[in-house]
Design a protein around this motif. Structure first.
Motif, PDB file in Angstrom:
ATOM      1  N   GLY A 111       0.801  -1.213   0.000  1.00 44.51           N
ATOM      2  CA  GLY A 111       0.000   0.000   0.000  1.00 44.51           C
ATOM      3  C   GLY A 111       0.831   1.259   0.000  1.00 44.51           C
ATOM      4  N   ALA A 112       1.987   1.217   0.686  1.00 47.85           N
ATOM      5  CA  ALA A 112       2.829   2.412   0.773  1.00 47.85           C
ATOM      6  C   ALA A 112       3.539   2.710  -0.533  1.00 47.85           C
ATOM      7  CB  ALA A 112       3.846   2.250   1.898  1.00 47.85           C
ATOM      8  N   VAL A 113       4.083   1.676  -1.156  1.00 47.68           N
ATOM      9  CA  VAL A 113       4.865   1.873  -2.378  1.00 47.68           C
ATOM     10  C   VAL A 113       3.958   1.955  -3.595  1.00 47.68           C
ATOM     11  CG1 VAL A 113       6.780   0.980  -3.764  1.00 47.68           C
ATOM     12  CG2 VAL A 113       6.794   0.681  -1.283  1.00 47.68           C
ATOM     13  N   GLY A 114       2.810   1.294  -3.533  1.00 47.31           N
ATOM     14  CA  GLY A 114       1.830   1.401  -4.607  1.00 47.31           C
ATOM     15  C   GLY A 114       2.253   0.694  -5.876  1.00 47.31           C
ATOM     16  N   GLY A 115       1.973   1.321  -7.006  1.00 47.83           N
ATOM     17  CA  GLY A 115       2.213   0.691  -8.292  1.00 47.83           C
ATOM     18  C   GLY A 115       3.613   0.822  -8.829  1.00 47.83           C
ATOM     19  N   ARG A 116       4.543   1.359  -8.047  1.00 48.88           N
ATOM     20  CA  ARG A 116       5.918   1.467  -8.532  1.00 48.88           C
ATOM     21  C   ARG A 116       6.581   0.096  -8.551  1.00 48.88           C
ATOM     22  NH1 ARG A 116       5.123   6.008  -5.520  1.00 48.88           N
ATOM     23  NH2 ARG A 116       6.038   5.104  -3.640  1.00 48.88           N
ATOM     24  N   PRO A 117       7.492  -0.141  -9.479  1.00 49.21           N
ATOM     25  CA  PRO A 117       8.037  -1.496  -9.662  1.00 49.21           C
ATOM     26  C   PRO A 117       8.795  -2.032  -8.462  1.00 49.21           C
ATOM     27  CG  PRO A 117       9.237   0.121 -10.998  1.00 49.21           C
ATOM     28  CD  PRO A 117       8.007   0.799 -10.498  1.00 49.21           C
ATOM     29  N   GLU A 118       9.371  -1.154  -7.642  1.00 50.96           N
ATOM     30  CA  GLU A 118      10.121  -1.647  -6.487  1.00 50.96           C
ATOM     31  C   GLU A 118       9.222  -2.307  -5.449  1.00 50.96           C
ATOM     32  OE1 GLU A 118       9.687   2.893  -5.648  1.00 50.96           O
ATOM     33  OE2 GLU A 118       9.997   1.573  -7.381  1.00 50.96           O
ATOM     34  N   ALA A 119       7.904  -2.064  -5.532  1.00 47.60           N
ATOM     35  CA  ALA A 119       6.984  -2.678  -4.569  1.00 47.60           C
ATOM     36  C   ALA A 119       7.071  -4.190  -4.621  1.00 47.60           C
ATOM     37  CB  ALA A 119       5.550  -2.213  -4.846  1.00 47.60           C
ATOM     38  N   ALA A 120       7.197  -4.753  -5.821  1.00 49.89           N
ATOM     39  CA  ALA A 120       7.275  -6.203  -5.954  1.00 49.89           C
ATOM     40  C   ALA A 120       8.500  -6.748  -5.243  1.00 49.89           C
ATOM     41  CB  ALA A 120       7.300  -6.591  -7.432  1.00 49.89           C
ATOM     42  N   VAL A 121       9.604  -6.023  -5.313  1.00 49.46           N
ATOM     43  CA  VAL A 121      10.846  -6.470  -4.668  1.00 49.46           C
ATOM     44  C   VAL A 121      10.695  -6.424  -3.153  1.00 49.46           C
ATOM     45  CG1 VAL A 121      13.330  -6.076  -4.473  1.00 49.46           C
ATOM     46  CG2 VAL A 121      12.160  -5.623  -6.643  1.00 49.46           C
ATOM     47  N   PHE A 122      10.192  -5.321  -2.636  1.00 47.92           N
ATOM     48  CA  PHE A 122      10.056  -5.160  -1.186  1.00 47.92           C
ATOM     49  C   PHE A 122       9.094  -6.195  -0.600  1.00 47.92           C
ATOM     50  CE2 PHE A 122      10.961  -0.365  -1.833  1.00 47.92           C
ATOM     51  CZ  PHE A 122      12.318  -0.634  -1.934  1.00 47.92           C
ATOM     52  N   VAL A 123       7.969  -6.387  -1.270  1.00 50.96           N
ATOM     53  CA  VAL A 123       6.988  -7.355  -0.778  1.00 50.96           C
ATOM     54  C   VAL A 123       7.548  -8.772  -0.840  1.00 50.96           C
ATOM     55  CG1 VAL A 123       4.733  -8.391  -1.247  1.00 50.96           C
ATOM     56  CG2 VAL A 123       4.998  -5.907  -1.317  1.00 50.96           C
ATOM     57  N   ALA A 124       8.282  -9.079  -1.901  1.00 58.38           N
ATOM     58  CA  ALA A 124       8.815 -10.432  -2.066  1.00 58.38           C
ATOM     59  C   ALA A 124       9.776 -10.818  -0.958  1.00 58.38           C
ATOM     60  CB  ALA A 124       9.506 -10.542  -3.427  1.00 58.38           C
ATOM     61  N   VAL A 125      10.595  -9.868  -0.484  1.00 59.73           N
ATOM     62  CA  VAL A 125      11.622 -10.208   0.508  1.00 59.73           C
ATOM     63  C   VAL A 125      11.133 -10.053   1.947  1.00 59.73           C
ATOM     64  CG1 VAL A 125      13.438  -9.498  -1.087  1.00 59.73           C
ATOM     65  CG2 VAL A 125      12.627  -7.880   0.629  1.00 59.73           C
ATOM     66  N   ALA A 126       9.966  -9.454   2.152  1.00 61.18           N
ATOM     67  CA  ALA A 126       9.484  -9.222   3.518  1.00 61.18           C
ATOM     68  C   ALA A 126       9.383 -10.515   4.338  1.00 61.18           C
ATOM     69  CB  ALA A 126       8.139  -8.499   3.482  1.00 61.18           C
ATOM     70  N   PRO A 127       8.863 -11.638   3.795  1.00 58.72           N
ATOM     71  CA  PRO A 127       8.824 -12.864   4.593  1.00 58.72           C
ATOM     72  C   PRO A 127      10.212 -13.374   4.980  1.00 58.72           C
ATOM     73  CG  PRO A 127       7.269 -13.012   2.776  1.00 58.72           C
ATOM     74  CD  PRO A 127       8.117 -11.797   2.530  1.00 58.72           C
ATOM     75  N   VAL A 128      11.208 -13.122   4.150  1.00 58.39           N
ATOM     76  CA  VAL A 128      12.573 -13.535   4.493  1.00 58.39           C
ATOM     77  C   VAL A 128      13.072 -12.742   5.697  1.00 58.39           C
ATOM     78  CG1 VAL A 128      14.935 -13.806   3.649  1.00 58.39           C
ATOM     79  CG2 VAL A 128      13.009 -14.115   2.085  1.00 58.39           C
ATOM     80  N   LEU A 129      12.752 -11.457   5.729  1.00 59.12           N
ATOM     81  CA  LEU A 129      13.124 -10.634   6.884  1.00 59.12           C
ATOM     82  C   LEU A 129      12.429 -11.114   8.153  1.00 59.12           C
ATOM     83  CD1 LEU A 129      13.002  -7.101   5.213  1.00 59.12           C
ATOM     84  CD2 LEU A 129      15.044  -8.327   5.967  1.00 59.12           C
ATOM     85  N   LEU A 130      11.176 -11.524   8.025  1.00 61.80           N
ATOM     86  CA  LEU A 130      10.460 -12.070   9.182  1.00 61.80           C
ATOM     87  C   LEU A 130      11.117 -13.366   9.645  1.00 61.80           C
ATOM     88  CD1 LEU A 130       8.134 -12.183  11.183  1.00 61.80           C
ATOM     89  CD2 LEU A 130       6.711 -13.195   9.380  1.00 61.80           C
ATOM     90  N   LEU A 131      11.495 -14.219   8.708  1.00 64.26           N
ATOM     91  CA  LEU A 131      12.173 -15.467   9.052  1.00 64.26           C
ATOM     92  C   LEU A 131      13.480 -15.195   9.785  1.00 64.26           C
ATOM     93  CD1 LEU A 131      12.509 -18.531   8.886  1.00 64.26           C
ATOM     94  CD2 LEU A 131      13.373 -18.244   6.550  1.00 64.26           C
ATOM     95  N   LEU A 132      14.247 -14.238   9.304  1.00 65.68           N
ATOM     96  CA  LEU A 132      15.488 -13.874   9.986  1.00 65.68           C
ATOM     97  C   LEU A 132      15.214 -13.385  11.405  1.00 65.68           C
ATOM     98  CD1 LEU A 132      17.455 -12.049   7.149  1.00 65.68           C
ATOM     99  CD2 LEU A 132      18.344 -13.926   8.540  1.00 65.68           C
ATOM    100  N   GLY A 133      14.166 -12.594  11.569  1.00 67.43           N
ATOM    101  CA  GLY A 133      13.829 -12.089  12.894  1.00 67.43           C
ATOM    102  C   GLY A 133      13.461 -13.202  13.856  1.00 67.43           C
ATOM    103  N   ILE A 134      12.707 -14.191  13.384  1.00 68.38           N
ATOM    104  CA  ILE A 134      12.308 -15.308  14.240  1.00 68.38           C
ATOM    105  C   ILE A 134      13.535 -16.095  14.684  1.00 68.38           C
ATOM    106  CG2 ILE A 134      11.033 -17.481  14.320  1.00 68.38           C
ATOM    107  CD1 ILE A 134       9.075 -16.258  12.292  1.00 68.38           C
ATOM    108  N   VAL A 135      14.447 -16.356  13.753  1.00 67.52           N
ATOM    109  CA  VAL A 135      15.661 -17.113  14.084  1.00 67.52           C
ATOM    110  C   VAL A 135      16.532 -16.321  15.054  1.00 67.52           C
ATOM    111  CG1 VAL A 135      17.777 -18.126  13.143  1.00 67.52           C
ATOM    112  CG2 VAL A 135      15.620 -18.386  11.908  1.00 67.52           C
ATOM    113  N   ASP A 136      16.685 -15.032  14.805  1.00 67.72           N
ATOM    114  CA  ASP A 136      17.519 -14.201  15.679  1.00 67.72           C
ATOM    115  C   ASP A 136      16.946 -14.150  17.088  1.00 67.72           C
ATOM    116  OD1 ASP A 136      19.711 -12.661  16.249  1.00 67.72           O
ATOM    117  OD2 ASP A 136      18.877 -10.804  15.452  1.00 67.72           O
ATOM    118  N   LEU A 137      15.641 -14.050  17.219  1.00 71.85           N
ATOM    119  CA  LEU A 137      15.012 -14.036  18.533  1.00 71.85           C
ATOM    120  C   LEU A 137      15.196 -15.371  19.254  1.00 71.85           C
ATOM    121  CD1 LEU A 137      11.671 -12.177  17.711  1.00 71.85           C
ATOM    122  CD2 LEU A 137      13.523 -11.320  19.155  1.00 71.85           C
ATOM    123  N   ALA A 138      15.245 -16.452  18.486  1.00 74.48           N
ATOM    124  CA  ALA A 138      15.353 -17.786  19.089  1.00 74.48           C
ATOM    125  C   ALA A 138      16.770 -18.101  19.549  1.00 74.48           C
ATOM    126  CB  ALA A 138      14.879 -18.849  18.100  1.00 74.48           C
TER     127      ALA A 138
END
Length: 246
Positions: A87-114
């Protein structure tokens, strides 16, 4: 209407990806130099890397055979983060990149917390993927940032964290330096103002958490805690603001 469709698609992707994270998070949550988990706490073999955190002991699902993070939690967080980014980035092409990697960042956060660890198998490919993805986005009309700035931003943030690591190895892990390489790429994409804000917010969030530990009596000034999630939260906050601004 277009923004609504983009946001809905981002949420759907985030939820689907989040459902696949718990098993990978459990398998990756090991101490340095230890082999990845290949069995659940009950001793049953874990099939594959992606999926919910349960196994089929005795051929039937059982609550006592669940382990790791709950899929509802990971799906919910991933859906919210991806939806907000879309929603923030909208229709700009970089939105696809940011959205695609967001779950990887969440995965890293879960591992780091553990286990207070950021595995190279995630951080280094993440940095490369962001650089290549934004390089492709820069070729599409309507891109809101600079690929050159993204590359410089990644190197600059990694260099800053490397200096901090060399000055105080006990206060910062080398995994944080590698994560900084990845996070600096999207921050640099939107310019030095966003880059500086993301770097600052990461330290601010971490400092506030450390202060909360002290006030609650759960730790002291030298208490170690995972810093990766706060780095990521700071970077995401700045990217969201950069996306709105662009």
């Amino acid at each position: 209407m277009v923004l609504l469709v983009i946001t809905a698609a981002a949420v759907a992707y985030g939820v689907a990806a989040g459902l696949l994270l718990p098993r990978a998070a459990y398998r990756l949550s090991v101490e340095p130099d230890a082999a990845w988990h290949d069995r659940c706490p009950e001793g049953h073999p874990i099939p594959g890397w992606l999926g919910p955190s349960h196994c089929r002991g005795g051929g039937a699902l059982s609550a006592r055979h669940r382990y790791g993070a709950g899929p509802a939690w990971t799906a919910g967080v991933a859906g919210v983060v991806c939806g907000v980014l879309g929603g923030a980035v909208g229709g700009r092409p970089e939105a696809a990149v940011f959205v695609a990697v967001a779950p990887v960042l969440l995965l890293l956060g879960i591992v780091d917390l553990a286990v207070q660890r950021l595995p190279d198998v995630l951080t280094l490919p993440l940095a490369a993927g962001l650089a290549l993805g934004l390089g492709g986005a820069a070729l599409v009309p309507g891109a809101g940032g600079s690929w050159t700035g993204a590359l410089i931003g990644g190197g600059a943030l990694a260099g800053a964290y490397l200096l901090l690591f060399l000055l105080n190895p006990a206060g910062l892990g080398f995994g944080d330096v590698k994560l900084a390489l990845a996070l600096g790429v999207p921050l640099g994409w939107y310019g030095w103002g966003v880059w500086a804000l993301g770097a600052f917010l990461g330290f601010l969030y971490g400092a506030l958490y450390g202060l909360a530990l002290v006030l609650r009596g759960s730790g002291g000034r030298r208490t170690a805690f995972p810093f990766g999630p706060f780095m990521t939260a700071g970077a995401l906050t700045a990217v969201l603001l950069g996306g709105f601004g662009a």
